[in-house]
Motif scaffolding. Structure first.
Motif, PDB file in Angstrom:
ATOM      1  N   GLU A  19       0.830  -1.292  -0.013  1.00  0.00           N
ATOM      2  CA  GLU A  19      -0.051   0.045   0.035  1.00  0.00           C
ATOM      3  C   GLU A  19       0.940   1.258   0.025  1.00  0.00           C
ATOM      4  N   TRP A  20       0.705   1.778  -0.867  1.00  0.00           N
ATOM      5  CA  TRP A  20       1.613   3.275  -1.121  1.00  0.00           C
ATOM      6  C   TRP A  20       0.494   4.486  -0.975  1.00  0.00           C
ATOM      7  N   THR A  21       0.821   5.275  -0.064  1.00  0.00           N
ATOM      8  CA  THR A  21      -0.047   6.517   0.186  1.00  0.00           C
ATOM      9  C   THR A  21       0.744   8.036  -0.158  1.00  0.00           C
ATOM     10  N   GLU A  22       0.330   8.514  -1.262  1.00  0.00           N
ATOM     11  CA  GLU A  22       0.868   9.752  -1.241  1.00  0.00           C
ATOM     12  C   GLU A  22      -0.248  10.723  -0.402  1.00  0.00           C
ATOM     13  N   ALA A  23       0.426  11.925  -0.131  1.00  0.00           N
ATOM     14  CA  ALA A  23      -0.318  12.581   1.099  1.00  0.00           C
ATOM     15  C   ALA A  23      -1.586  13.447   0.433  1.00  0.00           C
ATOM     16  N   ALA A  24      -2.495  13.684   1.205  1.00  0.00           N
ATOM     17  CA  ALA A  24      -3.614  14.479   0.830  1.00  0.00           C
ATOM     18  C   ALA A  24      -2.923  15.810   0.607  1.00  0.00           C
ATOM     19  N   GLY A  25      -3.619  16.404  -0.463  1.00  0.00           N
ATOM     20  CA  GLY A  25      -3.008  17.760  -0.816  1.00  0.00           C
ATOM     21  C   GLY A  25      -1.962  17.670  -1.943  1.00  0.00           C
ATOM     22  N   PHE A  26      -1.160  16.491  -1.809  1.00  0.00           N
ATOM     23  CA  PHE A  26      -0.224  16.277  -2.921  1.00  0.00           C
ATOM     24  C   PHE A  26      -0.736  16.091  -4.511  1.00  0.00           C
ATOM     25  N   PRO A  27      -0.050  16.429  -5.496  1.00  0.00           N
ATOM     26  CA  PRO A  27      -0.826  16.208  -6.822  1.00  0.00           C
ATOM     27  C   PRO A  27      -1.184  15.127  -7.066  1.00  0.00           C
ATOM     28  N   TYR A  28      -0.450  14.172  -6.327  1.00  0.00           N
ATOM     29  CA  TYR A  28      -0.697  12.507  -6.971  1.00  0.00           C
ATOM     30  C   TYR A  28      -1.247  11.804  -5.624  1.00  0.00           C
ATOM     31  N   ALA A  29      -1.951  12.442  -4.673  1.00  0.00           N
ATOM     32  CA  ALA A  29      -2.732  11.857  -3.632  1.00  0.00           C
ATOM     33  C   ALA A  29      -3.356  10.875  -3.868  1.00  0.00           C
ATOM     34  N   GLY A  30      -3.466   9.763  -2.766  1.00  0.00           N
ATOM     35  CA  GLY A  30      -4.385   8.620  -2.951  1.00  0.00           C
ATOM     36  C   GLY A  30      -3.421   7.643  -2.219  1.00  0.00           C
ATOM     37  N   THR A  31      -4.033   6.236  -2.276  1.00  0.00           N
ATOM     38  CA  THR A  31      -3.441   5.115  -1.767  1.00  0.00           C
ATOM     39  C   THR A  31      -3.603   4.440  -3.134  1.00  0.00           C
ATOM     40  N   TYR A  32      -2.355   3.702  -3.548  1.00  0.00           N
ATOM     41  CA  TYR A  32      -2.391   2.705  -4.767  1.00  0.00           C
ATOM     42  C   TYR A  32      -1.863   1.404  -4.004  1.00  0.00           C
ATOM     43  N   VAL A  33      -2.267   0.355  -4.546  1.00  0.00           N
ATOM     44  CA  VAL A  33      -2.094  -1.252  -4.101  1.00  0.00           C
ATOM     45  C   VAL A  33      -1.359  -1.737  -5.102  1.00  0.00           C
ATOM     46  N   GLY A  34      -0.189  -2.357  -4.965  1.00  0.00           N
ATOM     47  CA  GLY A  34       0.765  -3.227  -5.780  1.00  0.00           C
ATOM     48  C   GLY A  34       1.544  -2.320  -6.768  1.00  0.00           C
ATOM     49  N   PRO A  35       2.797  -3.076  -7.002  1.00  0.00           N
ATOM     50  CA  PRO A  35       3.648  -2.288  -7.813  1.00  0.00           C
ATOM     51  C   PRO A  35       3.307  -1.311  -9.127  1.00  0.00           C
ATOM     52  N   GLN A  36       2.387  -2.451  -9.799  1.00  0.00           N
ATOM     53  CA  GLN A  36       1.860  -1.929 -11.116  1.00  0.00           C
ATOM     54  C   GLN A  36       1.131  -0.528 -10.925  1.00  0.00           C
ATOM     55  N   ALA A  37       0.098  -0.474  -9.952  1.00  0.00           N
ATOM     56  CA  ALA A  37      -0.617   0.560  -9.628  1.00  0.00           C
ATOM     57  C   ALA A  37       0.493   1.847  -9.049  1.00  0.00           C
ATOM     58  N   ILE A  38       1.345   1.400  -8.271  1.00  0.00           N
ATOM     59  CA  ILE A  38       2.198   2.556  -7.652  1.00  0.00           C
ATOM     60  C   ILE A  38       3.112   3.180  -8.967  1.00  0.00           C
ATOM     61  N   VAL A  39       3.640   2.522  -9.739  1.00  0.00           N
ATOM     62  CA  VAL A  39       4.429   2.903 -10.742  1.00  0.00           C
ATOM     63  C   VAL A  39       3.450   3.641 -11.741  1.00  0.00           C
ATOM     64  N   LYS A  75       7.997  -6.184   6.204  1.00  0.00           N
ATOM     65  CA  LYS A  75       7.761  -7.469   6.507  1.00  0.00           C
ATOM     66  C   LYS A  75       8.603  -8.394   5.542  1.00  0.00           C
ATOM     67  N   ASP A  76       9.360  -9.057   6.478  1.00  0.00           N
ATOM     68  CA  ASP A  76      10.061 -10.262   5.690  1.00  0.00           C
ATOM     69  C   ASP A  76      10.921  -9.719   4.659  1.00  0.00           C
ATOM     70  N   GLY A  77      11.496  -8.424   4.651  1.00  0.00           N
ATOM     71  CA  GLY A  77      12.457  -8.044   3.525  1.00  0.00           C
ATOM     72  C   GLY A  77      11.673  -7.314   2.421  1.00  0.00           C
ATOM     73  N   LYS A  78      10.324  -7.103   2.683  1.00  0.00           N
ATOM     74  CA  LYS A  78       9.620  -6.464   1.597  1.00  0.00           C
ATOM     75  C   LYS A  78       8.704  -5.120   1.942  1.00  0.00           C
ATOM     76  N   ILE A  79       8.550  -4.315   1.436  1.00  0.00           N
ATOM     77  CA  ILE A  79       8.122  -3.012   1.734  1.00  0.00           C
ATOM     78  C   ILE A  79       6.567  -3.219   1.594  1.00  0.00           C
ATOM     79  N   VAL A  80       5.555  -3.185   2.805  1.00  0.00           N
ATOM     80  CA  VAL A  80       4.348  -3.523   2.653  1.00  0.00           C
ATOM     81  C   VAL A  80       3.523  -2.222   2.877  1.00  0.00           C
ATOM     82  N   LYS A  81       3.899  -1.166   3.386  1.00  0.00           N
ATOM     83  CA  LYS A  81       3.420  -0.046   3.449  1.00  0.00           C
ATOM     84  C   LYS A  81       4.205   1.281   3.301  1.00  0.00           C
ATOM     85  N   PHE A  82       3.890   2.310   2.549  1.00  0.00           N
ATOM     86  CA  PHE A  82       4.346   3.650   2.580  1.00  0.00           C
ATOM     87  C   PHE A  82       3.548   4.619   2.948  1.00  0.00           C
TER      88      PHE A  82
END
Length: 132
Positions: free
Chosen positions: A34-54, A110-117
């Motif tokens: 889960e990758w969360t760009e801050a509210a108010g930032f131009p790309y704000a939102g929570t994106y799930v999974g590498p493809q959506a994040i990219v 968790k276990d060497g992987k980024i699970v949340k940002f």
């Protein structure tokens, strides 16, 4: 497989060439990260999974900005959490305006992987560069 520390994993996404940082980030993301760009930032939102994040964050940054980068001044580690603190820099192509804005990035691994940002950022500085 080497047993890298959480700090090593996060540092590898900031401290190399842009292409290497991107590859390292993709390798470190959990499939359901889960990758969360801050509210108010131009790309704000929570994106799930590498493809959506990219697609929703990094492709947009690469397509709209020149020299966009996150320069980390300090890292803080507490177990599975790593905080990267520093400054964004870049020039918005549509306006030609540059900016510098402070940020903090909070990672959970968790276990060497980024699970949340979670991003914390001075979005006003970014918007100033984007306004004509």
């Amino acid at each position: 497989m080497t047993n890298r520390s959480n700090l090593d994993i996060v540092r590898a996404t900031y401290e190399g060439k842009s292409e290497d940082n991107g590859r390292n980030l993709l390798a470190a993301l959990a499939p359901d990260a889960e990758w969360t760009e801050a509210a108010g930032f131009p790309y704000a939102g929570t994106y799930v999974g590498p493809q959506a994040i990219v697609e929703k964050v990094f492709q947009r940054l690469g397509g709209e900005w020149d020299g966009y980068r996150a320069a980390v001044d300090h890292y803080y580690v507490d177990g599975d959490n790593v905080v990267a603190q520093g400054f964004y820099h870049g020039t918005y192509r549509a306006t030609g305006k540059s900016f510098t804005a402070s940020f903090a990035h909070v990672y959970t691994l968790k276990d060497g992987k980024i699970v949340k940002f979670e991003q914390i950022v001075d979005s006003a500085k970014v918007w100033e560069a984007m306004r004509p």
